[in-house]
Write a protein that holds these residues in place. Structure first.
Motif, PDB file in Angstrom:
ATOM      1  N   GLN A   2       0.833  -1.194   0.000  1.00  0.00           N
ATOM      2  CA  GLN A   2       0.000   0.000   0.000  1.00  0.00           C
ATOM      3  C   GLN A   2       0.870   1.247   0.000  1.00  0.00           C
ATOM      4  OE1 GLN A   2      -2.346  -0.823   3.593  1.00  0.00           O
ATOM      5  NE2 GLN A   2      -4.078  -0.146   2.369  1.00  0.00           N
ATOM      6  N   LYS A   3       0.306   2.337  -0.507  1.00  0.00           N
ATOM      7  CA  LYS A   3       0.988   3.620  -0.460  1.00  0.00           C
ATOM      8  C   LYS A   3       0.142   4.584   0.355  1.00  0.00           C
ATOM      9  CE  LYS A   3       3.230   5.183  -4.053  1.00  0.00           C
ATOM     10  NZ  LYS A   3       3.459   5.747  -5.385  1.00  0.00           N
ATOM     11  N   ALA A   4       0.813   5.441   1.094  1.00  0.00           N
ATOM     12  CA  ALA A   4       0.119   6.489   1.839  1.00  0.00           C
ATOM     13  C   ALA A   4      -0.189   7.626   0.874  1.00  0.00           C
ATOM     14  CB  ALA A   4       0.997   6.985   2.982  1.00  0.00           C
ATOM     15  N   ASN A  20      10.475   0.250   9.142  1.00  0.00           N
ATOM     16  CA  ASN A  20       9.997  -0.064   7.789  1.00  0.00           C
ATOM     17  C   ASN A  20       8.805   0.812   7.418  1.00  0.00           C
ATOM     18  OD1 ASN A  20      11.924  -2.069   7.440  1.00  0.00           O
ATOM     19  ND2 ASN A  20      10.576  -3.675   8.205  1.00  0.00           N
ATOM     20  N   GLY A  21       7.942   1.078   8.378  1.00  0.00           N
ATOM     21  CA  GLY A  21       6.788   1.936   8.135  1.00  0.00           C
ATOM     22  C   GLY A  21       7.188   3.361   7.819  1.00  0.00           C
ATOM     23  N   MET A  22       8.251   3.852   8.462  1.00  0.00           N
ATOM     24  CA  MET A  22       8.731   5.211   8.188  1.00  0.00           C
ATOM     25  C   MET A  22       9.215   5.349   6.750  1.00  0.00           C
ATOM     26  SD  MET A  22       8.252   7.545  10.256  1.00  0.00           S
ATOM     27  CE  MET A  22       7.572   7.655  11.877  1.00  0.00           C
ATOM     28  N   ALA A  64       1.708   3.272   9.912  1.00  0.00           N
ATOM     29  CA  ALA A  64       2.266   2.239   9.036  1.00  0.00           C
ATOM     30  C   ALA A  64       2.896   1.172   9.907  1.00  0.00           C
ATOM     31  CB  ALA A  64       3.289   2.840   8.081  1.00  0.00           C
ATOM     32  N   ALA A  65       2.419  -0.068   9.736  1.00  0.00           N
ATOM     33  CA  ALA A  65       2.913  -1.169  10.563  1.00  0.00           C
ATOM     34  C   ALA A  65       2.687  -2.491   9.841  1.00  0.00           C
ATOM     35  CB  ALA A  65       2.189  -1.180  11.906  1.00  0.00           C
ATOM     36  N   GLU A  66       3.279  -3.550  10.382  1.00  0.00           N
ATOM     37  CA  GLU A  66       3.027  -4.885   9.840  1.00  0.00           C
ATOM     38  C   GLU A  66       1.541  -5.194   9.990  1.00  0.00           C
ATOM     39  OE1 GLU A  66       5.933  -8.137  10.577  1.00  0.00           O
ATOM     40  OE2 GLU A  66       6.658  -6.697  12.070  1.00  0.00           O
ATOM     41  N   GLY A  91      -0.502  -1.060   5.758  1.00  0.00           N
ATOM     42  CA  GLY A  91       0.088  -2.309   6.215  1.00  0.00           C
ATOM     43  C   GLY A  91       1.138  -2.822   5.252  1.00  0.00           C
ATOM     44  N   TYR A  92       2.055  -3.612   5.776  1.00  0.00           N
ATOM     45  CA  TYR A  92       3.054  -4.249   4.928  1.00  0.00           C
ATOM     46  C   TYR A  92       3.363  -5.639   5.485  1.00  0.00           C
ATOM     47  CZ  TYR A  92       6.472  -2.991   8.524  1.00  0.00           C
ATOM     48  OH  TYR A  92       7.140  -2.861   9.709  1.00  0.00           O
TER      49      TYR A  92
END
Length: 147
Positions: A2-4, A20-22, A64-66, A91-92
């Motif tokens: 996903q993209k913000a 990773n979220g940053m 942004a997080a797992e 999410g990632y």
């Protein structure tokens, strides 16, 4: 992944993510800086709920997080008072989801992939996982797969 998406014109921007979220949020942070908008990045020095409670109305939140952690973070932010219109959740990583069977109403947990077909764990019906999500069931609807 996903993209913000940057939402312009907010009073203040809040960014909450792990390392990773940053990386995912960095383009949005850059846009907030370019707009000269006030922003704050959450540091783990204080509890997240306390940090969120100190924010004023008009803030826009990016998280942004797992995938495994994202639901609990979303519940926490909603508990504090952020609505779906005031936040984005990105999410990632590997994503486990629940699929609701249209025949027997059983729930099957799977790793989400594009154009996925699964067998219902209750009735063994071959299901196609749709993008229709039920907040009530906390699951995606599984339609009968076309043969």
């Amino acid at each position: 992944m996903q993209k913000a998406l940057f939402v312009s014109g907010k009073r203040k921007y809040l960014f909450c993510a792990d390392q990773n979220g940053m990386e995912i949020l960095q383009p949005v942070i850059d846009l907030a800086v370019a707009e000269k908008a006030p922003y704050e990045i959450y540091s783990e020095a204080q509890p997240l709920i306390e940090w969120l409670k100190k924010q004023k109305m008009g803030c826009y939140l990016y998280v942004a997080a797992e995938w495994a952690k994202l639901d609990s973070l979303k519940n926490l932010t909603e508990e504090v008072g952020f609505s779906e219109e005031e936040a984005q959740y990105i999410g990632y990583g590997e994503r486990w989801v629940k699929v609701f069977c249209c025949r027997c109403h059983g729930i099957t947990e799977v790793i989400l992939q594009e154009k996925q077909e699964i067998a219902c764990s209750e009735c063994d019906l071959l299901l196609e996982v749709s993008n229709h999500y039920s907040r009530l069931k906390n699951a995606y609807l599984g339609y009968v797969a076309k043969l």
